[in-house]
Design an enzyme around this catalytic site. Structure first.
Site, mmCIF file in Angstrom:
data_model
loop_
_atom_site.group_PDB
_atom_site.id
_atom_site.type_symbol
_atom_site.label_atom_id
_atom_site.label_comp_id
_atom_site.label_asym_id
_atom_site.label_seq_id
_atom_site.Cartn_x
_atom_site.Cartn_y
_atom_site.Cartn_z
ATOM 1 N N HIS A 261 0.927 -1.340 0.019
ATOM 2 C CA HIS A 261 0.038 -0.115 -0.241
ATOM 3 C C HIS A 261 0.701 1.353 0.113
ATOM 4 C CE1 HIS A 261 -3.402 2.602 1.117
ATOM 5 N NE2 HIS A 261 -3.834 1.947 0.846
ATOM 6 N N ASP A 315 -7.827 -5.734 0.129
ATOM 7 C CA ASP A 315 -8.212 -6.399 -0.795
ATOM 8 C C ASP A 315 -7.833 -7.806 -0.719
ATOM 9 O OD1 ASP A 315 -9.763 -4.628 -2.767
ATOM 10 O OD2 ASP A 315 -7.694 -4.071 -3.293
#
Ligand code: SDX
Length: 378
Positions: A261, A315
């Site tokens: 991320h 996710d």
């Protein structure tokens, strides 16, 4: 004019001042309007959270009841939109169907009355109410069936699962799905939200804002990763194959889907909550062997990549939850979109409150003064 250093991906560059959500990527902290995500996931509902994000405060009992009632009465989609969706190819991706359908709403409600709070509220209600209906309608129509009408006895999350599966969902499944929507509702200046704000800054209509954000969300580096994670777990196939699979990918410098991320350098707090939700579902509805593969993958990625701050993102575990809820893999990203509409609309509203059109600059690295060559001399 101040000249800034070029940053690929605009890393570290603030694109707006925003009071909607906050992430501390070192601590793994996420707040919506100052409230911790863990607390919202435990105590709130998606519509209450959407209200909080868009209007800035938790609603009173009356405000929430009025908002839920308005949403309930706007869930149906116009038959022309339904007929348009019917003509979409069944093999088309549901994200593309959703983007086209969200944009088509603008054909019906294009009046841009952006200074009018009633227009803003109507658009918020209409988008939140109809997007789930569109996703479910496309799913049924691509199977050759008529879409199911929304069920007024069911709340937002339960109604979506009902429209998708043509039967009332188990209450635990519906609650867990609602929590998934809370978790995906907003996440600071991510790519699709940036896209929404750029589109909003031109003072176009909110349907175009949401359609552009849906298009941005779909890619595998962003919301599309939830679908890719399941395809990856299927490809890995067994716990024993995790290490060779991972080593091969890392050697080829390929990304491991559902990891990493721009902001979080620890495990995404939403991934932790989603993992717990998946375990609750497995306890009630049976285990999923892909969960064992996912756990092993998380373990080995940590062993190999934690020094780079690469951990599971939102996710990684969401797909395992949706799979257990019986949702087809290519609907995972549209479901992300159903939730993120709340965040996009909050940013749309915030952008309008202090708007200036986005018009960044570029670092030109092309040529100058080139003579035009006639076509027969090229
Ligand atoms: C979402 O931003 C948001 O808020 C998004 C989101 C939201 O709520 O809206 O949280 C939702 O989009 C989650 C992200 C879903 N995408 C994926 O899971 C795809 C896989 N992940 C990556 O491609 C990547 O981590 C990104 C896209 C998420 C972030 O990209 P960055 O910040 O541009 O990072 P990078 O690609 O430049 O990577 C930095 C380093 C590189 O190594 P070095 O070249 O420095 O040695 O980390 C490595 C990368 O190779 N790396 C990975 C990796 N992610 C980063 N290596 C292997 N697998 C990965 N997944």
């Amino acid at each position: 004019m101040m000249v800034c250093e070029y940053k690929p991906g605009l890393e570290g560059i603030p694109a707006a001042q925003s009071g909607i959500s906050y992430v501390d990527g070192q601590k793994g902290l996420l707040e919506y309007r100052g409230i911790r995500i863990e607390e919202l996931a435990e105590k709130s509902t998606f519509l209450e959270t959407a209200y909080l994000l868009i209007w800035g405060e938790l609603p009173t009992t009356e405000e929430l009841a009025a908002f839920e009632d308005e949403i309930l009465h706007h869930r149906r989609i116009k038959y022309r939109i339904r007929d348009m969706m019917k003509s979409f190819p069944e093999s088309g991706h549901p994200m593309d169907a959703l983007q086209a359908s969200a944009a088509a709403l603008g054909l019906f409600y294009s009046r841009r009355d952006l200074d009018n709070p009633v227009y803003i509220r109507d658009a918020v209600v209409r988008l939140l109410a109809t997007i789930p209906t569109m996703v479910a309608a496309f799913q049924l129509m691509r199977k050759g069936n008529d879409p199911v009408r929304p069920n007024d006895d069911l709340d937002y999350a339960a109604n979506f699962l009902y429209m998708l599966n043509e039967k009332e969902p188990d209450p635990l499944a519906a609650r867990i799905f609602d929590v998934c929507l809370i978790l995906h509702a907003e996440h600071t200046m991510n790519a699709s939200t940036f896209s929404a704000r750029v589109t909003a800054s031109t003072l176009t209509d909110p349907y175009a804002v949401v359609a552009s954000a849906v298009g941005t969300l779909g890619g595998p580096l962003h919301g599309g990763a939830n679908e890719e994670v399941i395809l990856m777990l299927e490809e890995i196939g067994s716990v024993e194959n995790v290490r060779p699979y991972l080593e091969d990918r890392l050697q080829r410098k390929a990304k491991i889907m559902g990891f990493g991320h721009r902001v979080y350098k620890v495990k995404d707090p939403r991934a932790t909550i989603l993992q717990n939700l998946a375990e609750k579902l497995f306890a009630k509805f049976g285990h999923d062997k892909y969960y064992d593969i996912a756990l092993e993958l998380e373990r080995i990625v940590e062993e190999k990549l934690s020094q780079k701050g690469i951990y599971p993102n939102v996710d990684f575990y969401s797909g395992l939850v949706y799979r257990k809820l019986g949702i087809p893999t290519d609907l995972f990203t549209p479901i992300f979109a159903i939730a993120r509409v709340a965040g996009w609309l909050a940013h749309w509203k915030e952008q309008l409150e202090e708007n200036r059109i986005f018009r960044p600059t570029q670092v030109y690295n092309g040529r100058h003064g080139i003579a035009y060559a006639p076509i027969d001399q090229r």
